[in-house]
Write a protein that holds these residues in place. Structure first.
Motif, PDB file in Angstrom:
ATOM      1  N   PRO A  95       0.812  -1.222   0.000  1.00 17.87           N
ATOM      2  CA  PRO A  95       0.000   0.000   0.000  1.00 17.87           C
ATOM      3  C   PRO A  95       0.845   1.270   0.000  1.00 17.87           C
ATOM      4  O   PRO A  95       0.511   2.234  -0.655  1.00 17.87           O
ATOM      5  N   ARG A  96       1.965   1.274   0.731  1.00 21.39           N
ATOM      6  CA  ARG A  96       2.818   2.460   0.753  1.00 21.39           C
ATOM      7  C   ARG A  96       3.384   2.737  -0.637  1.00 21.39           C
ATOM      8  O   ARG A  96       3.440   3.853  -1.074  1.00 21.39           O
ATOM      9  N   VAL A 114      -5.902   6.919   5.294  1.00 24.08           N
ATOM     10  CA  VAL A 114      -5.162   7.852   4.451  1.00 24.08           C
ATOM     11  C   VAL A 114      -5.407   9.254   5.005  1.00 24.08           C
ATOM     12  O   VAL A 114      -6.529   9.582   5.410  1.00 24.08           O
ATOM     13  N   THR A 115      -4.356  10.081   5.026  1.00 32.47           N
ATOM     14  CA  THR A 115      -4.492  11.479   5.443  1.00 32.47           C
ATOM     15  C   THR A 115      -3.977  12.387   4.333  1.00 32.47           C
ATOM     16  O   THR A 115      -2.858  12.222   3.855  1.00 32.47           O
ATOM     17  N   VAL A 141      -4.821   1.149  -3.163  1.00 24.11           N
ATOM     18  CA  VAL A 141      -4.349   1.464  -1.810  1.00 24.11           C
ATOM     19  C   VAL A 141      -5.378   0.924  -0.834  1.00 24.11           C
ATOM     20  O   VAL A 141      -6.578   1.112  -1.014  1.00 24.11           O
ATOM     21  N   ASP A 142      -4.902   0.234   0.206  1.00 22.26           N
ATOM     22  CA  ASP A 142      -5.783  -0.436   1.153  1.00 22.26           C
ATOM     23  C   ASP A 142      -6.029   0.470   2.362  1.00 22.26           C
ATOM     24  O   ASP A 142      -5.107   0.716   3.149  1.00 22.26           O
ATOM     25  N   TYR A 143      -7.251   0.987   2.509  1.00 21.17           N
ATOM     26  CA  TYR A 143      -7.604   1.834   3.656  1.00 21.17           C
ATOM     27  C   TYR A 143      -9.110   1.816   3.838  1.00 21.17           C
ATOM     28  O   TYR A 143      -9.854   1.488   2.911  1.00 21.17           O
ATOM     29  N   LEU A 171       0.654   4.164  -2.777  1.00 23.20           N
ATOM     30  CA  LEU A 171       0.364   5.552  -2.428  1.00 23.20           C
ATOM     31  C   LEU A 171       1.372   6.481  -3.099  1.00 23.20           C
ATOM     32  O   LEU A 171       0.996   7.483  -3.698  1.00 23.20           O
ATOM     33  N   SER A 172       2.656   6.133  -3.052  1.00 20.28           N
ATOM     34  CA  SER A 172       3.687   7.007  -3.623  1.00 20.28           C
ATOM     35  C   SER A 172       3.546   7.140  -5.139  1.00 20.28           C
ATOM     36  O   SER A 172       3.857   8.187  -5.700  1.00 20.28           O
ATOM     37  N   VAL A 173       3.034   6.104  -5.783  1.00 18.36           N
ATOM     38  CA  VAL A 173       2.793   6.148  -7.228  1.00 18.36           C
ATOM     39  C   VAL A 173       1.815   7.275  -7.577  1.00 18.36           C
ATOM     40  O   VAL A 173       1.905   7.883  -8.644  1.00 18.36           O
ATOM     41  N   HIS A 174       0.889   7.567  -6.673  1.00 20.01           N
ATOM     42  CA  HIS A 174      -0.162   8.557  -6.936  1.00 20.01           C
ATOM     43  C   HIS A 174       0.172   9.956  -6.426  1.00 20.01           C
ATOM     44  O   HIS A 174      -0.617  10.885  -6.598  1.00 20.01           O
ATOM     45  N   LEU A 175       1.329  10.112  -5.805  1.00 16.69           N
ATOM     46  CA  LEU A 175       1.649  11.370  -5.126  1.00 16.69           C
ATOM     47  C   LEU A 175       1.599  12.579  -6.064  1.00 16.69           C
ATOM     48  O   LEU A 175       0.967  13.590  -5.736  1.00 16.69           O
TER      49      LEU A 175
END
Length: 129
Positions: A6-7, A40-41, A73-75, A10-14
């Motif tokens: 998941p991390r 996610v924040t 992303v898992d949230y 997440l960085s792929v979408h930053l």
């Protein structure tokens, strides 16, 4: 380990998230994932927009970023943190936490329904409404 995927996702979408926040919502401050809380924040700074407009921005930013992240992303919760609606204060003064079911049901369309569904704080998380 399972916690790393998941991390990485997440960085792929930053860059995409930063660009959409900067274009429509405010100054991008960050995007993070807490795997233990499954949250996610998203953090951004707003100018003097007033509280009704701030809530609309928070709702729409949450819905749009959720649409970007949801597939990989898992949230379960999504938090949005901003400064005060008059443009002052630190980012993190205003906090909204919503679960993904509510975000996807409302889809950025109805601020009143959204406010009913979320947990919110206007004092940095000291008290919650």
């Amino acid at each position: 380990s399972p916690a790393r995927k998941p991390r990485q996702a997440l960085s792929v979408h930053l860059n995409e998230v930063r660009d959409l926040v900067e274009a429509d919502f405010g100054n991008f401050y960050g995007l993070s994932l807490n795997p233990e809380l499954a949250r996610v924040t998203l953090r951004f700074r707003v100018p003097d927009v007033g509280e009704p407009a701030l809530f609309r921005r928070m709702m729409r930013a949450q819905a749009r970023v959720d649409a970007v992240l949801a597939a990989d992303v898992d949230y379960e919760e999504f938090s949005v943190e901003t400064n005060r609606p008059d443009g002052t204060g630190a980012v993190g003064q205003y906090i909204i936490v919503a679960d993904t079911t509510a975000i996807r049901r409302i889809d950025g369309a109805d601020v009143d329904a959204w406010l009913e569904a979320v947990k919110r704080s206007d004092d940095g998380g000291e008290t919650w409404k």
